[in-house]
Design an enzyme around this catalytic site. Structure first.
Site, mmCIF file in Angstrom:
data_model
loop_
_atom_site.group_PDB
_atom_site.id
_atom_site.type_symbol
_atom_site.label_atom_id
_atom_site.label_comp_id
_atom_site.label_asym_id
_atom_site.label_seq_id
_atom_site.Cartn_x
_atom_site.Cartn_y
_atom_site.Cartn_z
ATOM 1 C CG ASN A 138 -1.976 -1.105 1.106
ATOM 2 O OD1 ASN A 138 -2.939 -0.973 0.360
ATOM 3 N ND2 ASN A 138 -1.765 -2.202 1.828
ATOM 4 C CD GLU A 139 4.642 1.423 -2.827
ATOM 5 O OE1 GLU A 139 4.989 2.019 -1.786
ATOM 6 O OE2 GLU A 139 5.426 0.711 -3.485
ATOM 7 N N PRO A 140 2.284 5.222 -0.953
ATOM 8 C CG PRO A 140 4.122 6.654 -0.686
ATOM 9 C CD PRO A 140 3.746 5.263 -1.125
#
Length: 653
Positions: free
Chosen positions: A193-195
């Site tokens: 879950n990236e930025p």
């Protein structure tokens, strides 16, 4: 009772104690475990347990998982585990395997769901998280393969959305995740879950952030080989777990740990969403905890006991904050920054200023104050850590007539590019076989074997033995060339080639008896009076930490009980330097000495220009060294101490 729901019961049934800041961080240490939970005086929004050692952290978390498994088994219920991959949880899995083998811990009632998988990713690939889980856990325990769930990175793109929905349905059908294990990336991502990931996100396909791909580059032998997409559980999926444990180790995680634990909830840092979970615990080692307020500046959150180390930290912090030399700090400076109790203890600002100024000054040791005529071993985890980290003091020790041996603990062969091997093969082909004391047929057979393998080699594929040996020899030759700049010779080098490193892969085996025996034999043979050891915890792949583990175990074996041990000086590697407040010894370097150190680094040509494993810092190692050593000297200058061109730092333990 959950570790995250207050002070945990200790393993012996007694109630664990809660530590308050008293000159150092609260931490888990020894047994029973001590809980460093959130109190009204901290700024932590997620309960955080600080564990002194990496292995101790693994035992603590594995113990919590095992307790939950046994509770559910006794109740005749299945337990649903959410599992993570990467270097951090490997210790947890190894401890669970040990408990299965030695204590009868059963996985027969376990259902597992993994966080994520790269896309696209063949199941049989060495980079596959499915393969990772079977190699590092599942194949060693009695789990039912039908109960193992891992996102499928080999699906056709058109099938991914349906598979993600089915993954969510399977979690729901299992009754939800009871215990979710997480790591944290440098961007603060959990799972992939990236930025920008939303709090309501579920299992889905995502694009990987450039920092995440750069972090993974070493495993794939180049960022260009890292997949650009992945399948991951979403934030909402993770927050749906009944209990969450998030792990972080190493200095390189300290900044993001503080951001996740103390910062505001922000979509740019997915881990901050864990602040909204009622049963999350952060487990960190000392290095990863370093930036937490209660560790870095405990006087800002609670009353402290002003011992000498904490006094030095506080005054140097104050001087930097006020942009003043130490001897110019005033009563107003102390009062405005919450340090009046420190002045009260010493009677006046001048008294505490003078104390800290003298303590820092006493750490500075030029060549005349360094040891002479001692039997000394420099343990270098990789074949260039010696000159990168302690090239200045190494030369001074040689000039002082110390009997120096540089022990290179691993071959470092995975950090050699294939194009370097091709270049050396070309050299062999162009050289006369007679001059190499080998038959022309032998040279031809070797080069044909090597070229044939390299031509069909896949990214990240383990090298054949011939290629591994060539890469090892390249690094050994460079190491000898490097220490020759320091006034040493081939006779001063020992290549230990510890077995734990000889996997041909970035991920290594655990330290074993064979590794310890090799180090112990060297200690018995040379009987050193002083040894240098890499104390750097920021090495991305843990080789420095593992080498130190082998040395520590060998010291215990060779020098049992009260037997006098050699003095141990810890240095740090290419990623960090000891802060002047932690350092025991500060060694000044002239411009000429720093230049010579850099020339020794240049001898490691396979690591020059573009190292295979640079970490997040894209500069060459010599550039990092130059900046780091100059910065240490600049800090002392700004504090009002003597001005030097550059400086190395060491901790004596």
């Amino acid at each position: 009772m959950s570790l995250a729901s207050g002070t945990p019961a200790a393993s012996d049934g007694s109630q664990a104690r809660t530590l308050q800041a008293s000159g150092g961080p609260a931490r888990v240490s020894g047994s029973p475990f001590l809980h460093a939970g959130v109190t009204g005086t901290t700024r932590e929004r997620i309960p955080t347990i600080i564990v002194e050692a990496h292995d101790e952290l693994a035992r603590l978390v594995a113990g919590r998982i095992a307790t939950l498994m046994r509770e559910r088994e006794a109740a005749g219920r299945q337990v649903v585990l959410g599992l993570a991959t990467g270097s951090t949880p490997i210790g947890v899995y190894r401890e669970l395997i040990r408990m299965h083998r030695e204590e009868g811990l059963s996985f027969a009632h376990v259902i597992s769901f993994n966080l994520d998988e790269y896309y696209p990713m063949r199941v049989e690939s060495i980079h596959s998280y499915r393969r990772f889980m079977w190699e590092n856990l599942f194949s060693h325990v009695n789990i039912d393969a039908a109960n193992v769930h891992i996102p499928d990175g080999a699906l056709a793109r058109a099938e991914v959305d349906a598979a993600c929905a089915a993954y969510e349905d399977a979690i729901t059908a299992a009754g939800g995740i009871d215990f979710q294990l997480l790591g944290i990336g440098k961007t603060g991502h959990i799972g992939f879950n990236e930025p920008g990931s939303g709090e309501s996100s579920r299992t889905r396909m995502v694009h990987l952030d450039s920092i995440t791909r750069r972090d993974a580059a070493a495993d794939f032998f180049g960022e260009e080989n890292v997949p650009r997409e992945a399948i991951t559980m979403g934030i909402a999926t993770i927050l749906g777990a009944r209990e969450i444990a998030i792990l972080a180790t190493g200095e390189h995680k300290a900044g993001v740990v503080r951001r996740a634990v103390e910062g505001e909830i922000d979509r740019a840092v997915a881990a901050t969403f864990l602040q909204r979970h009622a049963n999350t615990t952060f487990y960190v080692d000392d290095a990863a905890a370093a930036d937490l307020t209660r560790v870095a500046t405990p006087w800002l959150v609670d009353e402290v006991v002003w011992g000498e180390p904490l006094t030095v930290r506080a005054v140097t912090w104050l001087a930097a904050r006020c942009k003043k030399a130490i001897l110019k700090l005033t009563q107003h400076d102390y009062a405005e920054n919450g340090l009046t109790s420190l002045v009260a203890q010493h009677g006046s600002p001048g008294a505490v200023n003078g104390l800290v100024f003298n303590i820092l000054g006493a750490k500075i040791r030029g060549k005349s104050k360094l040891p002479r005529s001692l039997k000394t071993i420099c343990f270098s985890p990789h074949p260039d850590d010696d000159v990168i980290s302690m090239g200045g003091i190494l030369r001074k020790f040689v000039e002082n007539g110390n009997d120096m041996t540089v022990a290179y603990m691993t071959s470092g062969n995975i950090a050699v590019f294939d194009h370097d091997v091709r270049r050396y093969m070309d050299f062999l082909e162009r050289s006369a076989a007679e001059a190499l004391h080998a038959s022309g047929d032998g040279v031809r057979a070797l080069t044909e074997t090597v070229h044939a393998f390299l031509s069909r080699k896949q990214a990240g594929e383990v090298d054949i033995r011939e290629v591994q040996d060539i890469k090892r020899i390249i690094r050994e030759a460079e190491a000898v060339s490097g220490i020759e700049v320091m006034g040493l010779s081939k006779a001063n080098a020992r290549f230990l080639n510890l077995p734990f490193y000889q996997t041909g892969k970035v991920r290594k085996d655990p330290i074993g008896p064979a590794d310890v025996a090799i180090v112990a034999d060297l200690l018995r043979e040379l009987q050193p009076e002083l040894i240098f050891v890499a104390g750097d915890l920021s090495d991305p792949h843990g080789t420095h930490r593992m080498c130190k583990e082998a040395i520590d175990l060998a010291l215990e074996e060779v020098y049992p009980g009260t037997t006098k041990r050699p003095e141990v000086w810890l240095y740090r590697g290419a990623w960090q330097e000891w802060p002047i407040t932690e350092a025991t010894v500060l060694v000044p370097l002239s411009q000429e000495e720093l230049t010579i150190k850099i020339q020794a680094i240049f001898k490691h040509q396979s690591q020059k220009d573009s190292a295979p494993f640079p970490g997040q810092d894209e500069r060459e190692f010599w550039q990092r060294v130059e900046q780091r050593n100059k910065s240490t000297a600049t800090i002392l200058d700004e504090l009002g101490l003597a001005e030097y061109f550059a400086m190395e730092a060491y901790v004596i333990v």
